[in-house]
Write an enzyme that holds these catalytic residues in place. Structure first.
Site, PDB file in Angstrom:
ATOM      1  N   GLY A 157       0.832  -1.203   0.000  1.00 10.65           N
ATOM      2  CA  GLY A 157       0.000   0.000   0.000  1.00 10.65           C
ATOM      3  C   GLY A 157       0.859   1.242   0.000  1.00 10.65           C
ATOM      4  N   ALA A 158       0.490   2.205  -0.852  1.00 17.56           N
ATOM      5  CA  ALA A 158       1.257   3.446  -0.968  1.00 17.56           C
ATOM      6  C   ALA A 158       0.358   4.652  -0.769  1.00 17.56           C
ATOM      7  CB  ALA A 158       1.953   3.506  -2.322  1.00 17.56           C
ATOM      8  N   GLY A 159      -0.580   4.532   0.165  1.00 18.93           N
ATOM      9  CA  GLY A 159      -1.330   5.706   0.593  1.00 18.93           C
ATOM     10  C   GLY A 159      -0.531   6.409   1.672  1.00 18.93           C
ATOM     11  N   GLY A 161       1.198   3.845   4.141  1.00 24.41           N
ATOM     12  CA  GLY A 161       2.265   3.073   3.517  1.00 24.41           C
ATOM     13  C   GLY A 161       3.488   3.920   3.227  1.00 24.41           C
ATOM     14  N   PHE A 165     -13.375  21.367  14.179  1.00 26.75           N
ATOM     15  CA  PHE A 165     -13.808  20.141  13.531  1.00 26.75           C
ATOM     16  C   PHE A 165     -14.656  19.352  14.514  1.00 26.75           C
ATOM     17  CE2 PHE A 165     -13.329  17.196  10.044  1.00 26.75           C
ATOM     18  CZ  PHE A 165     -12.924  18.029   9.020  1.00 26.75           C
ATOM     19  N   ASP A 179      -8.684  -5.157   0.884  1.00 23.60           N
ATOM     20  CA  ASP A 179      -7.754  -6.241   0.523  1.00 23.60           C
ATOM     21  C   ASP A 179      -6.888  -6.714   1.698  1.00 23.60           C
ATOM     22  OD1 ASP A 179      -8.801  -5.124  -1.759  1.00 23.60           O
ATOM     23  OD2 ASP A 179      -6.946  -5.194  -2.917  1.00 23.60           O
ATOM     24  N   GLN A 202     -18.160   3.860   9.899  1.00 25.35           N
ATOM     25  CA  GLN A 202     -18.649   5.227  10.045  1.00 25.35           C
ATOM     26  C   GLN A 202     -19.406   5.693   8.801  1.00 25.35           C
ATOM     27  OE1 GLN A 202     -15.876   8.910  10.178  1.00 25.35           O
ATOM     28  NE2 GLN A 202     -16.748   8.695  12.215  1.00 25.35           N
ATOM     29  N   HIS A 228     -20.614   8.957   7.126  1.00 20.49           N
ATOM     30  CA  HIS A 228     -20.365  10.397   7.207  1.00 20.49           C
ATOM     31  C   HIS A 228     -21.657  11.121   6.876  1.00 20.49           C
ATOM     32  CE1 HIS A 228     -18.766  14.361   6.519  1.00 20.49           C
ATOM     33  NE2 HIS A 228     -17.565  13.967   6.916  1.00 20.49           N
ATOM     34  N   LEU A 263     -18.152  12.936  -0.928  1.00 22.86           N
ATOM     35  CA  LEU A 263     -18.109  13.598   0.363  1.00 22.86           C
ATOM     36  C   LEU A 263     -18.031  15.117   0.293  1.00 22.86           C
ATOM     37  CD1 LEU A 263     -17.898  12.569   3.326  1.00 22.86           C
ATOM     38  CD2 LEU A 263     -15.575  13.419   3.235  1.00 22.86           C
ATOM     39  N   GLU A 316     -16.697  17.705   6.648  1.00 21.07           N
ATOM     40  CA  GLU A 316     -17.178  18.334   7.862  1.00 21.07           C
ATOM     41  C   GLU A 316     -16.627  19.753   7.997  1.00 21.07           C
ATOM     42  OE1 GLU A 316     -17.259  15.254  10.857  1.00 21.07           O
ATOM     43  OE2 GLU A 316     -16.150  16.661  12.094  1.00 21.07           O
ATOM     44  N   ARG A 341     -19.826  12.334  14.154  1.00 23.05           N
ATOM     45  CA  ARG A 341     -20.507  11.907  12.938  1.00 23.05           C
ATOM     46  C   ARG A 341     -21.622  10.913  13.166  1.00 23.05           C
ATOM     47  NH1 ARG A 341     -14.947  11.580   9.443  1.00 23.05           N
ATOM     48  NH2 ARG A 341     -14.785  13.855   9.324  1.00 23.05           N
ATOM     49  N   HIS A 387     -18.185   5.654   5.025  1.00 35.68           N
ATOM     50  CA  HIS A 387     -17.000   6.491   4.954  1.00 35.68           C
ATOM     51  C   HIS A 387     -15.738   5.840   5.498  1.00 35.68           C
ATOM     52  CE1 HIS A 387     -14.844  10.216   4.664  1.00 35.68           C
ATOM     53  NE2 HIS A 387     -14.666  10.300   5.969  1.00 35.68           N
ATOM     54  N   ARG A 408     -14.868   7.224  14.757  1.00 35.65           N
ATOM     55  CA  ARG A 408     -13.680   8.058  14.577  1.00 35.65           C
ATOM     56  C   ARG A 408     -14.055   9.527  14.533  1.00 35.65           C
ATOM     57  NH1 ARG A 408     -11.239  10.581  10.238  1.00 35.65           N
ATOM     58  NH2 ARG A 408     -12.499   9.591   8.619  1.00 35.65           N
ATOM     59  N   SER A 424      -7.958  10.417  11.288  1.00 32.93           N
ATOM     60  CA  SER A 424      -7.407   9.351  10.457  1.00 32.93           C
ATOM     61  C   SER A 424      -6.133   9.808   9.749  1.00 32.93           C
ATOM     62  CB  SER A 424      -8.414   8.871   9.426  1.00 32.93           C
ATOM     63  OG  SER A 424      -7.784   7.957   8.569  1.00 32.93           O
ATOM     64  N   LEU A 425      -6.151  11.035   9.236  1.00 36.51           N
ATOM     65  CA  LEU A 425      -4.916  11.549   8.638  1.00 36.51           C
ATOM     66  C   LEU A 425      -3.818  11.560   9.701  1.00 36.51           C
ATOM     67  CD1 LEU A 425      -6.252  14.422   6.328  1.00 36.51           C
ATOM     68  CD2 LEU A 425      -5.446  12.139   5.670  1.00 36.51           C
TER      69      LEU A 425
HETATM   70  C1  LIG Z   1     -13.555  11.541   0.867  1.00 32.40           C
HETATM   71  C2  LIG Z   1     -12.771  11.323   2.125  1.00 32.40           C
HETATM   72  C3  LIG Z   1     -12.394  12.398   2.925  1.00 32.40           C
HETATM   73  C4  LIG Z   1     -11.674  12.206   4.094  1.00 32.40           C
HETATM   74  N1  LIG Z   1     -11.296  13.286   4.842  1.00 32.40           N
HETATM   75  C5  LIG Z   1     -10.541  13.093   5.955  1.00 32.40           C
HETATM   76  C6  LIG Z   1     -10.072  14.200   6.727  1.00 32.40           C
HETATM   77  O1  LIG Z   1     -10.330  15.349   6.406  1.00 32.40           O
HETATM   78  N2  LIG Z   1      -9.333  13.957   7.823  1.00 32.40           N
HETATM   79  C7  LIG Z   1      -8.997  12.682   8.199  1.00 32.40           C
HETATM   80  O2  LIG Z   1      -8.311  12.530   9.190  1.00 32.40           O
HETATM   81  N3  LIG Z   1      -9.413  11.619   7.483  1.00 32.40           N
HETATM   82  C8  LIG Z   1     -10.176  11.795   6.367  1.00 32.40           C
HETATM   83  N4  LIG Z   1     -10.585  10.703   5.647  1.00 32.40           N
HETATM   84  C9  LIG Z   1     -10.105   9.373   6.003  1.00 32.40           C
HETATM   85  C10 LIG Z   1      -8.679   9.180   5.537  1.00 32.40           C
HETATM   86  O3  LIG Z   1      -8.457   9.904   4.355  1.00 32.40           O
HETATM   87  C11 LIG Z   1      -8.348   7.724   5.246  1.00 32.40           C
HETATM   88  O4  LIG Z   1      -8.782   6.921   6.288  1.00 32.40           O
HETATM   89  C12 LIG Z   1      -6.852   7.549   5.105  1.00 32.40           C
HETATM   90  O5  LIG Z   1      -6.356   8.443   4.151  1.00 32.40           O
HETATM   91  C13 LIG Z   1      -6.478   6.145   4.743  1.00 32.40           C
HETATM   92  O6  LIG Z   1      -5.110   6.102   4.408  1.00 32.40           O
HETATM   93  P1  LIG Z   1      -4.369   4.737   4.159  1.00 32.40           P
HETATM   94  O7  LIG Z   1      -2.959   5.052   3.900  1.00 32.40           O
HETATM   95  O8  LIG Z   1      -4.684   3.803   5.266  1.00 32.40           O
HETATM   96  O9  LIG Z   1      -5.081   4.138   2.849  1.00 32.40           O
HETATM   97  P2  LIG Z   1      -5.181   4.675   1.339  1.00 32.40           P
HETATM   98  O10 LIG Z   1      -4.729   6.053   1.174  1.00 32.40           O
HETATM   99  O11 LIG Z   1      -6.534   4.310   0.878  1.00 32.40           O
HETATM  100  O12 LIG Z   1      -4.129   3.781   0.581  1.00 32.40           O
HETATM  101  C14 LIG Z   1      -4.307   2.418   0.352  1.00 32.40           C
HETATM  102  C15 LIG Z   1      -3.155   1.928  -0.489  1.00 32.40           C
HETATM  103  O13 LIG Z   1      -3.158   0.515  -0.515  1.00 32.40           O
HETATM  104  C16 LIG Z   1      -2.959   0.056  -1.817  1.00 32.40           C
HETATM  105  N5  LIG Z   1      -3.580  -1.263  -1.915  1.00 32.40           N
HETATM  106  C17 LIG Z   1      -4.827  -1.627  -1.545  1.00 32.40           C
HETATM  107  N6  LIG Z   1      -5.020  -2.928  -1.779  1.00 32.40           N
HETATM  108  C18 LIG Z   1      -3.865  -3.414  -2.287  1.00 32.40           C
HETATM  109  C19 LIG Z   1      -3.424  -4.685  -2.723  1.00 32.40           C
HETATM  110  N7  LIG Z   1      -4.211  -5.753  -2.704  1.00 32.40           N
HETATM  111  N8  LIG Z   1      -2.159  -4.806  -3.193  1.00 32.40           N
HETATM  112  C20 LIG Z   1      -1.338  -3.725  -3.254  1.00 32.40           C
HETATM  113  N9  LIG Z   1      -1.705  -2.512  -2.849  1.00 32.40           N
HETATM  114  C21 LIG Z   1      -2.942  -2.359  -2.369  1.00 32.40           C
HETATM  115  C22 LIG Z   1      -3.545   1.121  -2.705  1.00 32.40           C
HETATM  116  O14 LIG Z   1      -2.932   1.110  -3.960  1.00 32.40           O
HETATM  117  C23 LIG Z   1      -3.198   2.379  -1.929  1.00 32.40           C
HETATM  118  O15 LIG Z   1      -1.922   2.820  -2.297  1.00 32.40           O
HETATM  119  C24 LIG Z   1     -11.329  10.902   4.481  1.00 32.40           C
HETATM  120  C25 LIG Z   1     -11.702   9.805   3.691  1.00 32.40           C
HETATM  121  C26 LIG Z   1     -12.435  10.012   2.526  1.00 32.40           C
HETATM  122  C27 LIG Z   1     -12.863   8.827   1.723  1.00 32.40           C
END
Ligand SMILES: Cc1cc2nc3c(=O)[nH]c(=O)nc-3n(C[C@H](O)[C@H](O)[C@H](O)COP(=O)(O)OP(=O)(O)OC[C@H]3O[C@@H](n4cnc5c(N)ncnc54)[C@H](O)[C@@H]3O)c2cc1C
Ligand code: SF4
Ligand code: FES
Lengths: 611, 272
Positions: free
Chosen positions: A12-14, A17, A116, A229, A248, A250, A260, A263, A294, A361, A402, A407-408
């Site tokens: 994962g590269a969010g 990751g 918030f 996944d 959750q 939203h 979305l 908030e 929420r 959400h 939450r 979450s960020l």
């Molecule tokens: C519209 C929206 C607004 C939000 N606003 C806020 C906010 O203002 N403040 C806050 O705190 N939170 C907010 N959140 C929540 C927060 O953004 C997320 O919970 C958080 O960014 C998740 O980050 P992550 O790194 O866990 O996952 P993600 O950023 O979703 O990254 C997941 C990564 O995993 C990879 N991946 C997934 N499955 C596989 C697989 N099988 N094999 C290889 N790679 C895989 C994907 O490619 C991706 O790179 C919001 C969420 C949404 C949907």
């Protein structure tokens, strides 16, 4: 098939990751595997902000932030983890600023902060300005900034590689190991989208950072690719999932679309109104009104609609009113979300209220970890070398609900911790042998689906899944609705066994991958429903109409859901899911067994949650 | 290949049911198909309907769509209900991840942000991959050359000296200076709408320059001189012919051409 070897593999590269990768890659040989290009991850969709008690604009401290987090989570929060998060929040924000994140600024040039939902001064006295933000693109800026740092540090990425199996030396789901024995991770199996080739990554440490699972629902703010996944990969190997019934919703998704509206809109002064123009949150949360957490706002909205005060021709949504705000203010603070309303609903937020309704959400539950990011295989033992961070994980800082902006924060604080832990472990740990024919299972499954001449369509099954989850396991739940959902899931699982795809090629076969992702969604949905059936109380994001109050006596515990072989002895009376955390239910070929985990409490005793 | 697909009735809470009468309409999508020659052997007897590997082909689909449906909804409808082999990238579905830039009726746009009702539906809606990058399959192109240019312009904050203990100060005005270019989602709509890029794939392209701009004009950054050096290259900013295609294409509303002009000016005046 290709075999690679890295000390640490991050899946994962969010935000989570990449934050982990920045720590791990400076310590040891690290690869990041992601099914999307890093900058496509859904962290980029986050809008509102990231909380930290910087006290840049008014008095604040991390202890108040901890309290708000615990109370917001309806006391199902592990308080040691919440303390860590609130304390380390301050450095997490400053780290991002130093990496170049363009935060909005105060007149003095410092990081600006805004209100918030659920974040308060002095244990609930009044809303506090704690959220650090970059307009309504905070997540975009975090994702870009972390990727920029990864480019700078030359982090190694395998993009558009799907991880489809987690390799462990003992498979708990197959009953291969007695509870109490050690289990260690050996690597992962990945599928290269461009070519269809299988890659085995041998690793001493694996960090799961695959994000959420919102696509089990139809109306959701989550990307199409958020299919749970990482949670499913762990679950399939018998690793428990924690608190999955807490999802959750939203409050402010664009009606009918789920996209979305942050908030932050309410943080900047927007007001929710019903068809009579009434500011109805004054009735449900007299002190902080529209900025209540929420779960409370979402239920209040759903209740307004149920009682006939919904707006629109079908009275099925409420209105988010920004018309009293200055257009210039809206443009400065909420440019993106007002554009969503214009683009997707054709509504001009300067002059017209925006139709909104709750949208699925955020998964509060996930792969259980401790505060070092180590994955737990039961109440206390860890899987050696396995880590998780971000939305895929449950540490648990969010408890049953939450708070916005947490979450960020979670992905930064625990992403960093998991990256450090994974690298430290890998530096000294021995290599674990790969299982014989490590990719055989994945290869067989993929070939079967790809070459099955015809059968069930992925799109039909996914739609049926999402519809039953929206109808039966959403904001309001009952024993009956959940049994309905479970029945539907059983039949969908049977139909899934006959799924076939039309794309028969090996290059960029997204049809095939959508089928695999559907399999993950079915696993996740089942853990949500089983957990919800067992929890005969209402707490945070989980609301049972047949048990509308919180029951600390019976349920101040985390739910643990395990996949076990059918041969596992059943506990309890007849072994049903009976509200006792010891029941189980039989599915095709395996058993879902429930367990629990105590909640860690340090300073705050549970109180009634009023706002 | 023509299929007429029905859309199910709108459910509760749906925009269609909620926002008054929303018309349904017929749309014909005309999509460019392509299967690479190394796509692997198709299982015996199951290759019916697939494009001949290595050759481009046009497929038409006639669909019933509704109200605020977007081009992405139409593509999904094809994929999920009719031809699962139609291949495109997408993730967020609301214009923030940059996955689904494509050529729609000859213009680069995000499929998830292009409402069908805003297009001329009396003719087929023509959907092709973005131009100038190698096509891998159907609407999917190889993005690696695009990201390679991005990585080359040092897209990260460059600072020297010891780090402050707290945040670096930056006035609201200084922050505003580069706000526009921070919005980039790396979708490549700009770069692949640029005639210079079409004829010379070595050109850095607008997106890389936009991202250089984002740092060059950040008051905290000290790497501007190096970045300008890189962009002073023969494949750098001077290749821009100011055709404004990029600005028109940008789904984030970034004034791309203006950003490029500002970088050119900074190169001459050495002020940033
Ligand atoms: C519209 C929206 C607004 C939000 N606003 C806020 C906010 O203002 N403040 C806050 O705190 N939170 C907010 N959140 C929540 C927060 O953004 C997320 O919970 C958080 O960014 C998740 O980050 P992550 O790194 O866990 O996952 P993600 O950023 O979703 O990254 C997941 C990564 O995993 C990879 N991946 C997934 N499955 C596989 C697989 N099988 N094999 C290889 N790679 C895989 C994907 O490619 C991706 O790179 C919001 C969420 C949404 C949907
Ligand atoms: S500048 Fe605009 S068009 Fe170009 S890559 Fe960035 S977002 Fe896309
Ligand atoms: S799908 Fe994310 S930008 Fe269109």
């Amino acid at each position: 098939m290709q075999i690679h070897q890295y000390d640490v593999v991050i899946v994962g590269a969010g935000g989570a990751g990449m934050r982990a990768a920045l720590e791990s890659s400076v310590r040891t040989r690290t690869a990041v595997i992601s099914k999307l290009y890093p900058t496509r991850s859904h962290t980029g969709a986050a809008q509102g902000g990231m909380c930290a008690a910087l006290a840049n604009v008014e008095e604040d401290n991390w202890e108040w932030h901890t309290f708000d987090t615990v109370k917001g989570g309806d006391y199902l929060v592990d308080q040691d983890a919440a303390e860590v998060m609130a304390k380390e929040a301050i450095d997490a924000v400053l780290d991002l600023e130093k990496m170049g994140l363009p935060f909005n600024r105060t007149p003095e040039g410092r990081i600006d902060q805004r209100r918030f939902g659920g974040h308060t001064r002095n244990h609930g006295e009044a809303a506090v300005r704690r959220s650090c933000y970059a307009a309504d693109r905070t997540g975009h800026m975090i994702l870009q900034t972390l990727y920029q740092q990864c480019v700078k540090n030359e982090v190694e990425f395998f993009n558009e590689f799907y991880v489809l199996d987690l390799l462990v030396d003992h498979d708990l789901a197959a009953g291969e190991v007695a509870e109490g024995d050690e289990v260690a991770v050996a690597g992962v199996v990945a599928y290269e989208l461009a070519t269809g080739e299988i890659h085995v990554f041998r690793a001493k440490s694996v960090v799961l950072a695959t994000g959420g699972a919102g696509r089990i629902y139809k109306t959701t703010s989550n990307a199409h690719t958020l299919t749970g996944d990482g949670m499913a990969l762990a679950y399939r190997r018998g690793i428990p999932l924690e608190d999955m019934e807490f999802f959750q919703f939203h409050p402010t998704g664009l009606a009918g679309l789920g996209i979305l509206l942050s908030e932050a809109a309410r943080g900047e002064g927007a007001i929710l109104r019903n068809s009579e123009g009434e500011r109805f949150m004054e009735r449900y949360a007299p002190t902080i009104k529209d900025l209540a957490p929420r779960d409370i706002v979402a239920r209040s909205m759903a209740n307004e609609v149920r009682e006939g005060r919904g707006a629109g021709p079908n009275k099925d949504y409420v209105l988010l009113d920004l018309t009293h705000l200055e257009p210039a203010h809206i443009d400065a603070k909420l440019p993106d979300i007002t554009e969503f309303a214009r683009t997707y609903l054709g509504i001009e937020p300067y002059t017209e209220p925006v139709p909104v309704y709750p949208t699925a959400h955020y998964a509060m539950g996930g792969v259980p970890t401790n505060i070092e990011g180590e994955v737990l295989r039961n109440e206390s033992d860890v899987i050696r070398g396995l880590y998780a961070a971000g939305e895929v994980a449950c540490v648990s800082v969010h408890g049953s609900n939450r708070l916005g902006t947490n979450s960020l924060l979670d992905i930064n604080v625990f992403g960093k911790r998991a990256g450090i832990s994974a690298a430290r472990y890998a530096v000294d740990a021995p290599w674990v042998d790969l299982p014989e024919a490590p990719a055989a299972l994945v290869q067989a499954e993929l070939e079967e689906i790809r070459t099955r001449p015809d059968g069930e369509r992925v799109g039909d099954l996914r739609q049926a899944l999402q519809e039953t989850m929206d109808a039966n396991a959403q904001v309001f739940r009952t024993e009956e609705s959940l049994h309905q959902a479970m029945d539907d899931l059983r039949s969908l699982r049977k139909r899934f066994a006959a799924v076939s795809v039309q794309d028969k090629s090996r290059a960029f076969n997204t049809d095939l991958l959508e089928a695999v992702e559907l399999g993950f969604l079915l696993d996740i949905a089942e853990t949500v429903v089983v957990g919800a059936l067992n929890r005969r109380e209402s707490r945070g994001g989980h609301f049972r109409e047949d048990y509308p109050t919180r029951d600390d006596e019976g349920y101040m515990r985390h739910t643990m859901t395990y996949r076990r072989p059918l041969s596992t002895p059943v506990a309890g009376a007849g072994g049903d899911v009976d509200g006792s955390f010891s029941g189980s239910t039989e599915l095709d070929g395996y058993r879902v067994v429930l367990g629990s985990k105590p909640v860690t409490m340090t300073r705050y005793q549970p109180m009634e949650r009023k706002y | 290949m023509t299929a007429t697909l029905e859309k199910t009735a709108p459910g509760p809470g749906s925009a269609e049911s909620g926002l008054g009468a929303v018309p349904s309409f017929q749309v014909t999508l005309r999509v460019q198909r392509y299967l690479p020659t190394d796509a692997g052997d198709l299982p015996a007897g199951q290759d019916v309907g697939a494009p001949t590997p290595g050759e481009y082909r046009w497929d038409e689909f006639t669909l019933t769509m509704h109200g605020t449906d977007r081009v992405l909804d139409a593509l999904h409808k094809v994929k999920w209900e009719h031809d699962g082999s139609l291949t495109f990238r997408r993730s967020c579905a609301h214009g923030v991840c940059g996955s689904d830039a494509m050529r729609i009726n000859g213009r680069n746009r995000l499929a998830c942000k292009t409402l069908l009702k805003d297009l001329d539906l009396s003719k087929p809606v023509v959907v092709e991959p973005i131009k100038g990058l190698p096509v891998l399959k159907d609407l999917v192109v190889d993005m690696e050359p695009f990201f390679a240019s991005y990585r080359e312009i040092m897209p990260f904050l460059v600072t020297t000296g010891t780090e402050p203990t707290k945040e670096r100060l930056q006035s609201a005005k200084e922050r505003e200076r580069f706000d526009d270019t921070t919005k980039c989602i790396l979708c490549a709509a700009c770069t692949t709408s640029c005639p210079v890029f079409w004829t010379d794939g070595q050109y850095f392209g607008p997106a890389a320059i936009v991202n250089a701009h984002r740092f060059i004009f950040d008051s905290r950054d000290e790497g501007a001189a190096q970045r300008l050096e890189i962009l002073n290259d023969k494949e750098g900013v001077w290749r821009c012919r100011t055709t404004f295609n990029c600005t028109e294409a940008c789904p984030r509303g970034i004034e791309v051409t203006k950003a490029i002009q500002e970088v050119k000016r900074a190169m001459i005046t050495r002020t940033f």
